[in-house]
Design an enzyme around this catalytic site. Structure first.
Site, PDB file in Angstrom:
ATOM      1  CG  ASP A  37      -1.951  -1.765   6.865  1.00  0.00           C
ATOM      2  OD1 ASP A  37      -2.215  -0.546   6.817  1.00  0.00           O
ATOM      3  OD2 ASP A  37      -2.067  -2.503   5.867  1.00  0.00           O
TER       4      ASP A  37
HETATM    5  C1  BGC Z   1      -3.280   0.012   3.775  1.00  0.00           C
HETATM    6  C2  BGC Z   1      -1.817   0.395   3.738  1.00  0.00           C
HETATM    7  C3  BGC Z   1      -1.670   1.883   3.808  1.00  0.00           C
HETATM    8  C4  BGC Z   1      -2.348   2.370   5.073  1.00  0.00           C
HETATM    9  C5  BGC Z   1      -2.197   3.855   5.316  1.00  0.00           C
HETATM   10  C6  BGC Z   1      -4.019   0.680   4.907  1.00  0.00           C
HETATM   11  O1  BGC Z   1      -5.380   0.526   4.801  1.00  0.00           O
HETATM   12  O2  BGC Z   1      -3.380  -1.390   3.874  1.00  0.00           O
HETATM   13  O3  BGC Z   1      -1.208  -0.121   2.578  1.00  0.00           O
HETATM   14  O4  BGC Z   1      -0.328   2.241   3.754  1.00  0.00           O
HETATM   15  O5  BGC Z   1      -3.722   2.065   5.011  1.00  0.00           O
HETATM   16  O6  BGC Z   1      -3.005   4.612   4.520  1.00  0.00           O
END
Ligand code: BGC
Length: 760
Positions: free
Chosen positions: A290
């Site tokens: 993530d």
């Molecule tokens: C979120 C994810 C997301 C990623 C990319 C993160 O802050 O937890 O779910 O896919 O950002 O934008």
């Protein structure tokens, strides 16, 4: 002597019980592709291999850091595997050109984006989509999203979020399918089918990414990014199954979560990423971290520097580093020194290249952007979004006013429309609305103005989050002039729901409840429409307002779908997939709880305890145990009755089921006993007793949407076999055990008369 036939049966039985439930990942087993990957791997330098492991955001930041540099040079040198949040398709093709023409080995980039509930055509938020209990419309929503996103060059979405969420305080409950693993599995499969289409290599297919692996939804106190403690049995029984189902359906990527799980951060967790995902499930795609979750291992306290964080994440099984830039800056010397085995690097690169091959990027790297003008907001896309919204509304209450239910509204009634959500286009989009635009969203006010002309009086009344009562007087006057009042209240979609949207209070925000009380005091009949990304505490409304409908955040077609539902052209059919609490203190609240040693049987839970024996049961002294509106619940403009449930057999053998033999069938007849057509969500629940570990007091094991004309009835049949009856037993084996099993077929998790059978 055991004869050979018996022996081979025993071997099969042994395999079924003990071997991991692997599946054929056909997309990942093509010998020609594997040979091409071998040849690329052979030519790659160490830096080029590590290059594939890096992912950067170009443009928008959804977390700390958010680089905004020009990556062209890095791409040309083969130092980047993926870019995401690239502003448009032209830019995507530009970067791709650099990758395939300028980089030494011509390896294409994979472009990602959070396409969560639609790309340009915004659908209802995922929690709303789950409330349809309709995998077909969910699949359609994902197909539409894939068609539109791919026309803008995006071939990888960070969706579906398949985290089970049992706590309404957690903001991201809006991004998933609610509290139940069985429903979660069905929804995970539907999204993957929709995104990935009939073949991932089709130009309008996009790769799915199951997230967040794993346990993120169990954040302590519902507090965002918080740690989770999930014992292995619960993990395997509740939190892992939707991931497994999504992989079985062919999902090619996963995202590792922010949270720590039992003390080990999910983005460096050898048990979940290594043992479960790679060894037991034999996953052959790749795992992306993530946003900066690799760097955050330092904050978690398991790494004192970036190099250690990168090593721990990578060796545990995180193949691609989203945004931390630590794989690029710290891994090379660690491979050279032997601190990380080269074989692990080849495994990670191979997984990434496999997905790029599966998407057809090596042969067709560029997006055909000419499709964009015809597919964005195409009429059938908007129609699907409207259908999804209509199916997602959950009618929670519809009491009689002057002898007949308040909804549907009478066509000639003069209507006052009040509340901060009545005309807020941006909130209709919900959180993570990607390319969805508020200008394209129909609000209820817009649609009702066209429909009712001067029979509609509108007054905002208040803002979503304010103490000011400046608008109350105008709203009260509007209510007094009308025959019926629609009050549209709820949450601020962007601020209060989705990522970083945890709440400690679950009431209507600001002074909205006070506005509701003020309007109700006029004595006019009130329809409360709730717009929220989570269950709210609606106890005051539940006892003072005639009609309540949960509308979630319905997407671009909100106004049209709501108007048709309020006036009866659409009969509500959504059912809850999360329990609505009476008080925040009940959270986490979910229907499939385990039994306790002191169930509050024969105790009036609506009253506080007064005498000794009433107190010493599993209860609160100041609140009821039950949900205000339970899982599975949802009313209709018609009524349904259920015949007694019949079973094809009263006994079944555990050994037979474990050997893969069919189980029994469960049949019930559902009848529409009202005067209008309607759709019921027929639900099958079980409870098992006499087992080696406690089983939930009820568990969903089947469901079907059934549309019936007035007076019409239909037999609904379910099967209960190994998949439905097996559970992780005391020896941590996923098997069917002897048990006495109760079965309910009903319209919610608290209704129905059980019948019983035995597993011997
Ligand atoms: C979120 C994810 C997301 C990623 C990319 C993160 O802050 O937890 O779910 O896919 O950002 O934008």
């Amino acid at each position: 002597m055991v004869n050979s036939h018996v022996r081979s049966s025993l071997v099969i039985l042994f395999c079924l019980i003990l071997l991991p439930r692997a599946w054929s990942q056909t997309w990942a087993n093509d010998p020609k592709t594997e040979a091409r990957i071998d040849s690329i791997l052979k030519q790659m330098t160490l830096e080029e291999k590590i290059g594939q492991l890096n992912q950067y955001s170009v443009g928008e930041a959804t977390g700390p850091g958010g680089s905004k540099e020009n990556y062209a040079d890095m791409v040309a040198k083969g130092e980047v595997g993926s870019l995401y949040n690239v502003p448009n398709g032209e830019k995507i093709n530009e970067f791709q050109k650099i990758a395939v023409e300028k980089s030494r080995l011509h390896v294409p980039l994979i472009f990602g984006l959070d396409v969560i509930h639609g790309y340009r055509t915004t659908f209802p938020v995922p929690l709303a989509l789950s409330a349809t209990w309709d995998p077909k419309i969910v699949e359609k929503s994902a197909r539409v999203a894939a068609i539109e996103a791919s026309a803008a060059g995006v071939r990888w979405t960070f969706s579906p979020m398949v985290d089970i969420a049992r706590d309404a305080r957690w903001g991201r409950i809006t991004e998933g399918a609610g509290e139940d693993p069985y429903l979660g599995e069905a929804m995970a499969r539907a999204y993957v089918r929709g995104y990935q289409g009939t073949s991932l290599s089709n130009p309008d297919s996009i790769a799915a990414c199951l997230k967040h692996f794993v346990g993120y939804g169990a954040a302590e106190g519902g507090r965002e990014y918080n740690s989770t403690e999930i014992p292995e049995r619960l993990l395997r029984q509740v939190y892992l199954p939707p991931f497994h189902a999504g992989l079985e359906q062919g999902a090619v990527t996963l995202m590792s979560a922010f949270n720590s799980l039992n003390g080990v951060p999910a983005s460096a967790n050898p048990f979940t990423l290594g043992q479960v995902l790679r060894k037991e499930w034999q996953f052959r795609g790749f795992v992306v971290s993530d946003w900066t979750s690799v760097a955050e291992l330092q904050n978690h306290g398991i790494a004192n520097d970036g190099a250690t964080a990168a090593r721990k994440a990578f060796t545990a099984g995180v193949d691609m580093d989203m945004e931390s830039n630590l794989y690029w800056t710290t891994l090379a010397p660690q491979f050279k020194s032997g601190a990380i085995p080269m074989a692990r690097l080849d495994e990670a690169v191979r997984g990434i290249l496999r997905v790029k091959f599966a998407l057809g990027l090596f042969d067709h790297p560029y997006a055909d952007l000419s499709r964009a003008s015809t597919v964005m907001l195409a009429p059938d896309h908007l129609a699907a979004s409207k259908q999804a919204a209509e199916e997602s509304f959950v009618l929670l209450k519809n009491d009689g006013v002057n002898g007949s239910p308040l909804l549907p509204l009478k066509a000639d009634a003069k209507v006052a429309l009040i509340g901060p959500l009545a005309d807020s286009a941006k909130d209709m989009l919900g959180s993570w609305s990607t390319e969805g635009k508020a200008d394209d969203a129909l609000t209820l006010r817009k649609t009702l103005t066209e429909r009712l002309g001067d029979k509609l009086i509108y007054a905002k009344g208040t803002d979503i989050r304010t103490d000011s009562e400046a608008g109350f007087a105008e709203a009260t006057t509007a209510a007094k002039e009308a025959d019926v009042v629609i009050v549209a209240l709820g949450e601020d979609a962007a601020w209060m729901t989705g990522e970083a949207g945890s709440r400690a209070h679950l009431g209507l925000p600001g002074n909205q409840e006070k506005l509701l009380e003020t309007i109700a005091a006029t004595g006019k009949p009130v329809v409360l429409l709730v717009f929220s990304g989570r269950p709210l505490v609606l106890d005051w409304a539940a006892s003072h307002v005639a009609a309540i409908m949960e509308c979630w955040f319905p997407g671009l077609q909100a106004g049209a779908a709501l108007a048709e539902t309020l006036y009866g052209q659409n009969n509500p059919s959504g059912h809850l997939t999360t329990s609505f609490p009476r008080a925040v203190g009940q959270e986490p609240l979910y229907y499939n709880q385990l039994p306790t040693g002191r169930p509050p049987k024969d105790v009036d839970l609506t009253q506080p305890p007064t005498a000794g024996t009433e107190k010493y049961v599993s209860r609160y002294v100041d609140e009821q145990n039950t949900a205000l509106y339970p899982f599975g619940f949802g009313l209709s403009y018609t009524t349904f009755t259920y015949s007694p449930v019949t079973l094809s057999s009263s006994t079944v053998r555990a050994a037979d089921l474990n050997a893969g033999k069919p189980g029994l069938t469960v049949t019930a007849e559902v009848r529409n006993t009202g005067s209008v057509a309607g759709t019921e969500v027929v639900q099958l629940y079980i409870n098992q007793r006499g087992t080696s570990v406690s089983r939930p007091i009820r568990e969903l094991k089947g469901f079907e949407r059934v549309t019936l004309q007035p007076g019409e009835s239909k037999r609904v049949q379910f099967t209960l076999g190994r998949d439905e009856l097996a559970f992780w037993n005391i020896d941590m084996k996923d098997v069917v055990e002897p048990a006495s099993v109760k079965v309910w077929v009903a319209g919610s998790s608290t209704e129905g008369q059980p019948v019983q059978f035995a597993v011997e």
